[in-house]
Write a protein that holds these residues in place. Structure first.
Motif, mmCIF file in Angstrom:
data_model
loop_
_atom_site.group_PDB
_atom_site.id
_atom_site.type_symbol
_atom_site.label_atom_id
_atom_site.label_comp_id
_atom_site.label_asym_id
_atom_site.label_seq_id
_atom_site.Cartn_x
_atom_site.Cartn_y
_atom_site.Cartn_z
ATOM 1 N N HIS A 48 0.815 -1.208 0.000
ATOM 2 C CA HIS A 48 0.000 0.000 0.000
ATOM 3 C C HIS A 48 0.853 1.264 0.000
ATOM 4 C CE1 HIS A 48 0.957 -0.627 4.245
ATOM 5 N NE2 HIS A 48 0.801 0.675 4.402
ATOM 6 N N THR B 121 -4.392 -4.684 3.726
ATOM 7 C CA THR B 121 -5.808 -4.422 3.478
ATOM 8 C C THR B 121 -6.285 -5.182 2.244
ATOM 9 O OG1 THR B 121 -5.412 -2.540 2.011
ATOM 10 C CG2 THR B 121 -5.532 -2.061 4.384
ATOM 11 N N GLN C 110 -7.756 -3.845 -0.225
ATOM 12 C CA GLN C 110 -7.433 -2.982 -1.355
ATOM 13 C C GLN C 110 -5.994 -3.216 -1.824
ATOM 14 O OE1 GLN C 110 -8.852 -2.013 1.492
ATOM 15 N NE2 GLN C 110 -10.900 -1.347 0.837
ATOM 16 N N SER D 20 -5.840 -6.461 -3.757
ATOM 17 C CA SER D 20 -6.323 -6.325 -5.130
ATOM 18 C C SER D 20 -5.296 -5.643 -6.012
ATOM 19 C CB SER D 20 -7.637 -5.529 -5.139
ATOM 20 O OG SER D 20 -8.645 -6.215 -4.432
ATOM 21 N N ARG D 21 -4.628 -4.635 -5.472
ATOM 22 C CA ARG D 21 -3.586 -3.938 -6.223
ATOM 23 C C ARG D 21 -2.418 -4.883 -6.536
ATOM 24 N NH1 ARG D 21 -2.146 0.474 -2.682
ATOM 25 N NH2 ARG D 21 -4.280 1.101 -3.138
#
Length: 254
Positions: A112, A136, A138, A141-142
């Motif tokens: 992140h 996280t 997110q 997914s990244r």
């Protein structure tokens, strides 16, 4: 398998035995391995005890640990906050030598954080492995949207109260793991602070590699302060994973 995280950003004011110097890190690593750890993760420090990415301090720490415990794999941190910008972080990491010349075997890269892909590429170019830190859904997914899931040494699912979304560590882990999908490399799951032991027992029961040490918590499952990381590793190995109602959540803050 259990990785020992020996110091992190913890200070001597928080725990009297936090290792800082290369010799202290070497002794702590040897003790953790004797207790059952398969590798160690460290945050090298400078002469004043501050975390650093400077090559000479990283090499001094890694070389001292390897001298005390030959063949041990040593991971270091590249977390935000050690230096004041992604540009400076990349400059330091790019200077690190290969593992056979004193560089770390691998380093954690938090996906992140700004410049994560560049940091990972610099480590790869140096011959060091990459541990992808995923805090996280997110970030997961990244990460899976890149080519890196096939290039890292392992994925670290890291559950941090107040940072990772969720009010319960195992539930938060399940959300991140769902976002990751099937990983082509080993996955290590760990929690910090009040989530440390609950996440560790959940991860052991689920068959994941785990992590414990003074970076993650100062406390044993019964709430007593641990003597050092080796005692935490021994405690992690002493008990079977058990059932959810038996997973410990020490009252004392980690």
């Amino acid at each position: 398998m259990i990785k020992a995280c020996l110091n992190g950003d913890r200070t001597r004011g928080q725990h009297r035995t936090v290792p800082q110097t290369p010799d202290e890190l070497a002794r702590a690593a040897a003790d953790a391995v004797a207790a059952g750890a398969f590798m160690v993760h460290v945050h090298p420090r400078d002469e004043s005890g501050r975390e650093t990415l400077e090559t000479r301090h990283v090499v001094d720490a890694v070389v001292a640990i390897r001298a005390a415990t030959p063949g041990l794999r040593v991971s270091v941190s590249t977390r935000d906050g050690i230096v004041d910008s992604a540009r400076r972080k990349l400059a330091h990491v790019s200077e690190w030598p290969s593992p056979d010349l004193g560089g770390p075997d691998c380093a954690s890269v938090n996906w992140h954080e700004e410049g994560a892909v560049d940091i990972a590429a610099a480590l790869r170019d140096n011959g060091s492995g990459v541990e992808a830190g995923i805090w996280t859904p997110q970030a997961a997914s990244r990460f899976v949207a890149t080519s890196w899931p096939w290039q890292v040494e392992r994925v670290l699912v890291e559950l941090i109260p107040g940072v990772t979304p969720g009010s319960d560590g195992p539930w938060a882990a399940e959300r991140i793991l769902a976002a990751l999908g099937m990983s082509p490399v080993p996955v290590l799951v760990h929690g910090e602070g009040q989530w440390a032991w609950r996440v560790l027992r959940w991860a052991q029961a689920a068959g994941y590699d785990v992590r414990i040490g003074l970076e993650d918590t100062r406390y044993l499952p019964d709430g007593r302060e641990a003597r050092d990381s080796a005692e935490l590793v021994a405690a992690a190995l002493r008990s079977e994973p058990g059932t959810p109602s038996q997973w410990p959540v020490p009252d004392a803050p980690g």
